[in-house]
Structures are given as C-alpha cells and as structure tokens.
Write a protein that holds these residues in place. Sequence first.
Motif, PDB file in Angstrom:
ATOM      1  N   ALA A   1      30.859  12.632 -26.804  1.00 50.17           N
ATOM      2  CA  ALA A   1      31.754  13.512 -26.042  1.00 50.17           C
ATOM      3  C   ALA A   1      31.965  14.832 -26.783  1.00 50.17           C
ATOM      4  O   ALA A   1      31.946  15.916 -26.170  1.00 50.17           O
ATOM      5  N   LYS A   2      32.140  14.742 -28.083  1.00 51.30           N
ATOM      6  CA  LYS A   2      32.306  15.951 -28.895  1.00 51.30           C
ATOM      7  C   LYS A   2      31.060  16.814 -28.842  1.00 51.30           C
ATOM      8  O   LYS A   2      31.133  18.042 -28.730  1.00 51.30           O
ATOM      9  N   LEU A   3      29.889  16.170 -28.897  1.00 51.40           N
ATOM     10  CA  LEU A   3      28.626  16.896 -28.835  1.00 51.40           C
ATOM     11  C   LEU A   3      28.478  17.595 -27.484  1.00 51.40           C
ATOM     12  O   LEU A   3      28.098  18.768 -27.409  1.00 51.40           O
ATOM     13  N   LEU A   4      28.788  16.876 -26.392  1.00 53.21           N
ATOM     14  CA  LEU A   4      28.663  17.451 -25.053  1.00 53.21           C
ATOM     15  C   LEU A   4      29.572  18.664 -24.880  1.00 53.21           C
ATOM     16  O   LEU A   4      29.194  19.666 -24.261  1.00 53.21           O
ATOM     17  N   MET A   5      30.759  18.579 -25.422  1.00 53.59           N
ATOM     18  CA  MET A   5      31.703  19.688 -25.299  1.00 53.59           C
ATOM     19  C   MET A   5      31.228  20.928 -26.040  1.00 53.59           C
ATOM     20  O   MET A   5      31.619  22.046 -25.714  1.00 53.59           O
ATOM     21  N   SER A   6      30.379  20.730 -27.047  1.00 48.45           N
ATOM     22  CA  SER A   6      29.911  21.853 -27.856  1.00 48.45           C
ATOM     23  C   SER A   6      28.723  22.587 -27.233  1.00 48.45           C
ATOM     24  O   SER A   6      28.350  23.672 -27.690  1.00 48.45           O
ATOM     25  N   LEU A   7      28.128  22.013 -26.188  1.00 47.73           N
ATOM     26  CA  LEU A   7      26.921  22.588 -25.600  1.00 47.73           C
ATOM     27  C   LEU A   7      27.268  23.651 -24.564  1.00 47.73           C
ATOM     28  O   LEU A   7      28.072  23.418 -23.669  1.00 47.73           O
ATOM     29  N   SER A   8      26.619  24.790 -24.684  1.00 50.34           N
ATOM     30  CA  SER A   8      26.812  25.840 -23.684  1.00 50.34           C
ATOM     31  C   SER A   8      25.951  25.592 -22.460  1.00 50.34           C
ATOM     32  O   SER A   8      26.312  25.981 -21.341  1.00 50.34           O
ATOM     33  N   THR A   9      24.789  24.964 -22.679  1.00 49.65           N
ATOM     34  CA  THR A   9      23.880  24.610 -21.589  1.00 49.65           C
ATOM     35  C   THR A   9      23.551  23.135 -21.714  1.00 49.65           C
ATOM     36  O   THR A   9      23.154  22.671 -22.784  1.00 49.65           O
ATOM     37  N   ARG A  10      23.683  22.385 -20.625  1.00 51.26           N
ATOM     38  CA  ARG A  10      23.525  20.939 -20.706  1.00 51.26           C
ATOM     39  C   ARG A  10      22.244  20.471 -20.027  1.00 51.26           C
ATOM     40  O   ARG A  10      22.245  19.511 -19.272  1.00 51.26           O
ATOM     41  N   ASN A  11      21.143  21.169 -20.293  1.00 48.87           N
ATOM     42  CA  ASN A  11      19.875  20.652 -19.790  1.00 48.87           C
ATOM     43  C   ASN A  11      19.361  19.579 -20.752  1.00 48.87           C
ATOM     44  O   ASN A  11      19.929  19.341 -21.822  1.00 48.87           O
ATOM     45  N   THR A  12      18.269  18.938 -20.363  1.00 50.63           N
ATOM     46  CA  THR A  12      17.769  17.800 -21.145  1.00 50.63           C
ATOM     47  C   THR A  12      17.395  18.202 -22.557  1.00 50.63           C
ATOM     48  O   THR A  12      17.736  17.517 -23.525  1.00 50.63           O
ATOM     49  N   ASP A  13      16.641  19.292 -22.682  1.00 48.02           N
ATOM     50  CA  ASP A  13      16.198  19.723 -24.010  1.00 48.02           C
ATOM     51  C   ASP A  13      17.376  20.017 -24.928  1.00 48.02           C
ATOM     52  O   ASP A  13      17.378  19.642 -26.106  1.00 48.02           O
ATOM     53  N   MET A  14      18.371  20.702 -24.393  1.00 50.05           N
ATOM     54  CA  MET A  14      19.532  21.062 -25.206  1.00 50.05           C
ATOM     55  C   MET A  14      20.263  19.810 -25.684  1.00 50.05           C
ATOM     56  O   MET A  14      20.643  19.695 -26.852  1.00 50.05           O
ATOM     57  N   LEU A  15      20.434  18.851 -24.768  1.00 45.89           N
ATOM     58  CA  LEU A  15      21.168  17.629 -25.102  1.00 45.89           C
ATOM     59  C   LEU A  15      20.413  16.798 -26.137  1.00 45.89           C
ATOM     60  O   LEU A  15      20.982  16.386 -27.158  1.00 45.89           O
ATOM     61  N   LEU A  16      19.129  16.560 -25.883  1.00 47.67           N
ATOM     62  CA  LEU A  16      18.364  15.729 -26.811  1.00 47.67           C
ATOM     63  C   LEU A  16      18.166  16.424 -28.158  1.00 47.67           C
ATOM     64  O   LEU A  16      18.149  15.772 -29.198  1.00 47.67           O
ATOM     65  N   GLY A  17      18.015  17.734 -28.127  1.00 47.32           N
ATOM     66  CA  GLY A  17      17.914  18.473 -29.386  1.00 47.32           C
ATOM     67  C   GLY A  17      19.181  18.350 -30.211  1.00 47.32           C
ATOM     68  O   GLY A  17      19.138  18.215 -31.441  1.00 47.32           O
ATOM     69  N   ALA A  18      20.340  18.382 -29.529  1.00 46.99           N
ATOM     70  CA  ALA A  18      21.620  18.231 -30.228  1.00 46.99           C
ATOM     71  C   ALA A  18      21.757  16.826 -30.797  1.00 46.99           C
ATOM     72  O   ALA A  18      22.260  16.642 -31.916  1.00 46.99           O
ATOM     73  N   VAL A  19      21.319  15.814 -30.036  1.00 43.70           N
ATOM     74  CA  VAL A  19      21.350  14.436 -30.537  1.00 43.70           C
ATOM     75  C   VAL A  19      20.468  14.308 -31.771  1.00 43.70           C
ATOM     76  O   VAL A  19      20.845  13.673 -32.770  1.00 43.70           O
ATOM     77  N   ALA A  20      19.282  14.932 -31.723  1.00 42.62           N
ATOM     78  CA  ALA A  20      18.377  14.888 -32.872  1.00 42.62           C
ATOM     79  C   ALA A  20      19.022  15.516 -34.103  1.00 42.62           C
ATOM     80  O   ALA A  20      18.845  15.023 -35.234  1.00 42.62           O
ATOM     81  N   LYS A  21      19.771  16.591 -33.897  1.00 42.18           N
ATOM     82  CA  LYS A  21      20.453  17.257 -35.019  1.00 42.18           C
ATOM     83  C   LYS A  21      21.529  16.349 -35.607  1.00 42.18           C
ATOM     84  O   LYS A  21      21.665  16.241 -36.842  1.00 42.18           O
ATOM     85  N   VAL A  22      22.284  15.662 -34.760  1.00 40.78           N
ATOM     86  CA  VAL A  22      23.312  14.734 -35.251  1.00 40.78           C
ATOM     87  C   VAL A  22      22.662  13.606 -36.050  1.00 40.78           C
ATOM     88  O   VAL A  22      23.145  13.235 -37.129  1.00 40.78           O
ATOM     89  N   LEU A  23      21.578  13.056 -35.531  1.00 38.60           N
ATOM     90  CA  LEU A  23      20.879  11.986 -36.246  1.00 38.60           C
ATOM     91  C   LEU A  23      20.390  12.477 -37.603  1.00 38.60           C
ATOM     92  O   LEU A  23      20.510  11.782 -38.618  1.00 38.60           O
ATOM     93  N   SER A  24      19.821  13.677 -37.616  1.00 36.48           N
ATOM     94  CA  SER A  24      19.320  14.238 -38.879  1.00 36.48           C
ATOM     95  C   SER A  24      20.448  14.397 -39.897  1.00 36.48           C
ATOM     96  O   SER A  24      20.275  14.103 -41.089  1.00 36.48           O
ATOM     97  N   ASP A  25      21.598  14.854 -39.434  1.00 37.98           N
ATOM     98  CA  ASP A  25      22.751  15.011 -40.328  1.00 37.98           C
ATOM     99  C   ASP A  25      23.192  13.675 -40.916  1.00 37.98           C
ATOM    100  O   ASP A  25      23.805  13.632 -41.989  1.00 37.98           O
ATOM    101  N   GLU A  26      22.856  12.580 -40.217  1.00 41.84           N
ATOM    102  CA  GLU A  26      23.220  11.240 -40.679  1.00 41.84           C
ATOM    103  C   GLU A  26      22.071  10.559 -41.421  1.00 41.84           C
ATOM    104  O   GLU A  26      22.116   9.353 -41.694  1.00 41.84           O
ATOM    105  N   GLY A  27      21.016  11.330 -41.743  1.00 49.48           N
ATOM    106  CA  GLY A  27      19.914  10.779 -42.527  1.00 49.48           C
ATOM    107  C   GLY A  27      18.846  10.074 -41.727  1.00 49.48           C
ATOM    108  O   GLY A  27      18.031   9.325 -42.288  1.00 49.48           O
ATOM    109  N   ILE A  28      18.810  10.320 -40.411  1.00 49.50           N
ATOM    110  CA  ILE A  28      17.820   9.680 -39.535  1.00 49.50           C
ATOM    111  C   ILE A  28      17.004  10.781 -38.861  1.00 49.50           C
ATOM    112  O   ILE A  28      17.526  11.538 -38.031  1.00 49.50           O
TER     113      ILE A  28
END
Length: 285
Positions: free
Chosen positions: A98-125
């Motif tokens: 929910a926090k990630l979604l609120m931070s997105l200015s554009t909610r297309n697929t690429d933007m969403l999945l790219g943001a998820v990938a960034k969160v995973l990377s920050d967690e060592g994945i």
Amino acid sequence: MDRLGLIAGNGRFPFLLLEAARARGLHVVVAAIKEETDPEMDTRAANDNGMEVHWMSLGELSKLIDTFQKAGVHNAVMAGQVRHKQIFSGIRPDWRLAKLLMSLSTRNTDMLLGAVAKVLSDEGIELISSTAYLEPMLAKQGVLTQRTPNETERNDIAYGLTVARGIAGFDLGQTVVIAAGACVAVEAMEGTDACIARAGALMGSLDDDASTLARSLTVVKVAKPKQDLRFDVPVVGVPTIRAMQAAGATCLAIEAGRTLLFDEENMLREANAAGIAVVGEQRPA
C-alpha cells in the motif's frame, strides 16, 4: 546448494523455469500466487525434494520478502503471467505494498513491477531476467513454419510492427491484429489471446458485401522498446495458435531473440496443420 526464488504466475512458464533451474542443481523456493498459480505446483513439490512452495496472495509483499529471506534466497525470477486486471483490481495490499502504491505517480504495469523489484533489491533479493535459464526457447529469426507469409501478410507485418512498437512504448500492450493494412485490434489489459478473439469477432461481424477488408488477420507481437526481461517477457505458444485459428488469423510475427516460444515443436506443428505462417522478425538496432 544455491537457492533461487521463483515468483510464479499462471500458465506453464513457471514449470518450465522450474525444470530449467532444477536441471542446474538449484534449490527452488516458489512463491505461489493464490489468484494465479496452478495448484499442480503442490503436486510437483511433493515429488521434488529440491523445491519448496509457499502460497500467498497477490498483495502480500511483506510475506514474499519474509519467505525469501528466511529461505536464504538472494536471487529471484518472475515467471508466468499475472493478469493485468488482477494487478489493478484484485490486489488487497498489505501495508508495504500500500505504501509503495501510494508513492507511484503512474500505476502502469512496468512502474509497479519496477517499484516491487526496487523494494526486493533493498531487502537483499535481486530480480534477474526470467529468460536466464530459458535462452534456447527464444524465437529465432526467419520463417519458422512450412508456409511463408504472402505479400499481403508481409505488408501487414511491416505496418503491424510500427503500430505495435508504438503502443508498446506507452505500456498499453504488445500485440496488434492487422487486416489489409488496417489495424483491427490493439491489446490492452485483456491479453493476447483475448485481443485475437476480439479481432476475429469484429471481422466476423462485417457485412461481406460492404467490407473492403481482407478476411485474413495478421497478428504482430513485440517486446517493449525498453523491455525489462525481469518481468513481462513476450510469450507465444499452442494457445496462441489455437486462438488465431478460431479467429481466422493466418500469420503471426514475433520478435526474434526477445519472445519465448512455449512448447515450440507442438506450436509449430499446429501452425503448419492450420496453414498459419510464423515468422521471427529482427528488432531494428
């Protein structure tokens, strides 16, 4: 044993990637999406000591991270489609998503999945390309079937590539259906096979006497201009050919080296039997 995380969507893609990873001796930790993943994944796990399955809902980003961290996963892949309408209407996000979604200015697929990938990377994945283990399945350049495209289909391919690459650049879809130099259908959230079916239904509704369009359809599917191969890789297979046959489509053009062919032998066999031409087009430099 090295461990690989697999975020499994629907279809056969997750199973193919699983087989390829296991052939390399990897222990695979599967994050199975309740809304998408085939229940067969549990059966496979019961017969394979080198994998484990954890079921979770599409919006449970925290559970995904915790699962991979506890299993010692540092590299992961996404394999299998998650239907676009599920992403935007089926998600019940946990606090992290929910926090990630609120931070997105554009909610297309690429933007969403790219943001998820960034969160995973920050967690060592780290998310890696889903084609990393499946390169032999990428489409080759040239005509792949017994029948070559005729002149009309060649012209429709050329036009379709221009249109498809244009819409793909806006993350609207990756497939267009062309007839006699006219764009009949453009893919949006419904997916490739539904787009093809819609084109077939539209052509079938035209008045034979009044229509100036040829009845045969050419399907063109491309990668996005800056396709992130960590997710949403273009895929075609036997269901694509069957959807085309039902719609009256006679030609399929895909991008060589950037499109996965699932069950290639059976796919091309069915295409040949139906008289459908399949061609791998080289992406321009």
